[in-house]
Design an enzyme around this catalytic site. Sequence first.
Site, mmCIF file in Angstrom:
data_model
loop_
_atom_site.group_PDB
_atom_site.id
_atom_site.type_symbol
_atom_site.label_atom_id
_atom_site.label_comp_id
_atom_site.label_asym_id
_atom_site.label_seq_id
_atom_site.Cartn_x
_atom_site.Cartn_y
_atom_site.Cartn_z
ATOM 1 N N LYS A 7 51.795 29.685 32.133
ATOM 2 C CA LYS A 7 50.976 30.392 33.112
ATOM 3 C C LYS A 7 50.545 31.718 32.510
ATOM 4 O O LYS A 7 51.373 32.524 32.090
ATOM 5 C CB LYS A 7 51.780 30.628 34.395
ATOM 6 C CG LYS A 7 51.000 31.457 35.406
ATOM 7 C CD LYS A 7 51.719 31.537 36.727
ATOM 8 C CE LYS A 7 50.957 32.419 37.699
ATOM 9 N NZ LYS A 7 51.619 32.489 39.001
ATOM 10 N N LYS A 42 48.082 26.798 33.511
ATOM 11 C CA LYS A 42 47.343 27.542 34.530
ATOM 12 C C LYS A 42 46.829 28.846 33.956
ATOM 13 O O LYS A 42 47.605 29.541 33.303
ATOM 14 C CB LYS A 42 48.294 27.807 35.694
ATOM 15 C CG LYS A 42 47.731 28.652 36.796
ATOM 16 C CD LYS A 42 48.807 28.904 37.813
ATOM 17 C CE LYS A 42 48.271 29.865 38.843
ATOM 18 N NZ LYS A 42 49.289 30.328 39.745
HETATM 19 C C1 PBG Z 1 51.935 33.593 42.119
HETATM 20 C C2 PBG Z 1 50.854 32.573 42.055
HETATM 21 C C3 PBG Z 1 49.541 32.888 41.735
HETATM 22 C C4 PBG Z 1 48.814 31.709 41.821
HETATM 23 C C5 PBG Z 1 49.703 30.676 42.186
HETATM 24 N N1 PBG Z 1 50.982 31.248 42.310
HETATM 25 C C6 PBG Z 1 48.892 34.183 41.455
HETATM 26 C C7 PBG Z 1 49.514 35.129 40.526
HETATM 27 O O1 PBG Z 1 50.267 34.747 39.635
HETATM 28 O O2 PBG Z 1 49.242 36.317 40.692
HETATM 29 C C8 PBG Z 1 47.347 31.628 41.570
HETATM 30 C C9 PBG Z 1 46.636 30.431 42.059
HETATM 31 C C10 PBG Z 1 45.156 30.614 42.181
HETATM 32 O O3 PBG Z 1 44.575 31.625 41.734
HETATM 33 O O4 PBG Z 1 44.541 29.714 42.755
HETATM 34 N N2 PBG Z 1 53.204 33.176 42.124
#
Ligand code: PBG
Length: 334
Positions: free
Chosen positions: A204, A258
């Site tokens: 991520k 992601k």
């Molecule tokens: C945070 C989380 C995020 C997303 C999913 N879980 C945002 C972040 O890490 O700040 C993003 C998903 C999206 O943008 O659709 N635990």
Amino acid sequence: MATTMTASFPAIRLRRTRAAAWSRRLHAETVLTPADLIWPLFVTVGQGVEEPIASLPGVSRWSLDRLVERGREAAALGIPCVALFPNTPPGLRTDDGREALNPDNLMCRAVRALKDAVPDLGILTDVALDPYTSHGHDGLVDAAGYVLNDATAAVLVGQALVQAEAGADIVAPSDMMDGRIGQIRGALEAGGHHNVQIMAYAAKYASAFYGPFRDAVGSRGLLKGDKKTYQMDAANAEEALREVALDLAEGADSVMVKPGLPYLDIVRRVRDAFRVPTFAYQVSGEYAMIEAAVAAGAGERDALVLETLMAFKRAGCAGVLTYHAPLAARLLGA
Ligand code: PBG
């Protein structure tokens, strides 16, 4: 491949197999079906509530009764699984995010309501503290604002357990703390949750594409600083493979990359290196870009959606988390 080919033009005309729709279908190397989709849904408190999210046009937060309708819709469309994200009421957000451990929090209530109404629908829950903290970070912060690894992981274990006890089928840690997959796996096993899966947000990235999501869970205005000390640097791919290797060794059943489209190279490399179920999250900013392109007359929604989702499959994804899941499932003729 080309070097071993003896025949050439005109014996070979690659356009032959493209000349008719039936033949294009016959020769398709990749298949996209509603069974490839996971639908992320935002949950809010109240009754009969739908709250549109301005930066995610077409996506809303739903109260539990309306969430259940979405669950039935997903099942009817052949979407196997939904992913839940709570918009925790502001008064319940604290420095330590303790509401995440409340077995009766919004997330757990949502899981129970969905399992009760649509028992055959898979439910994936997000394990991370950002919807519960007053500072918007995914974990506990020290006085200097640094997100603490081991202390956070201990809380995540408790969070995953309350979600599993509520009936979650897949817990999905999105926090990027080191070592948390193994600790969560151990706690799930010890708690008798042998068949609760872990989908690790393994690779991520600290991304500029998460803005609308943070609006949706109410953390954007709260977030102090950025998430670069725990989420990955966009410059790195070898490191993504190390992240995946560790999460698999610790007991992840599947892994996720992601964001999605900007990181398809990572998807392909993970899939080739590990041959495990690899998912991608087409995140909120990617969804918003498609919607903005449509609004600007720069493209046609249905075609953009299906092409991007096919690209994920072609890159090696077992499935995709996408806010366009219901539209895509409809287009794919569930
Ligand atoms: C945070 C989380 C995020 C997303 C999913 N879980 C945002 C972040 O890490 O700040 C993003 C998903 C999206 O943008 O659709 N635990």
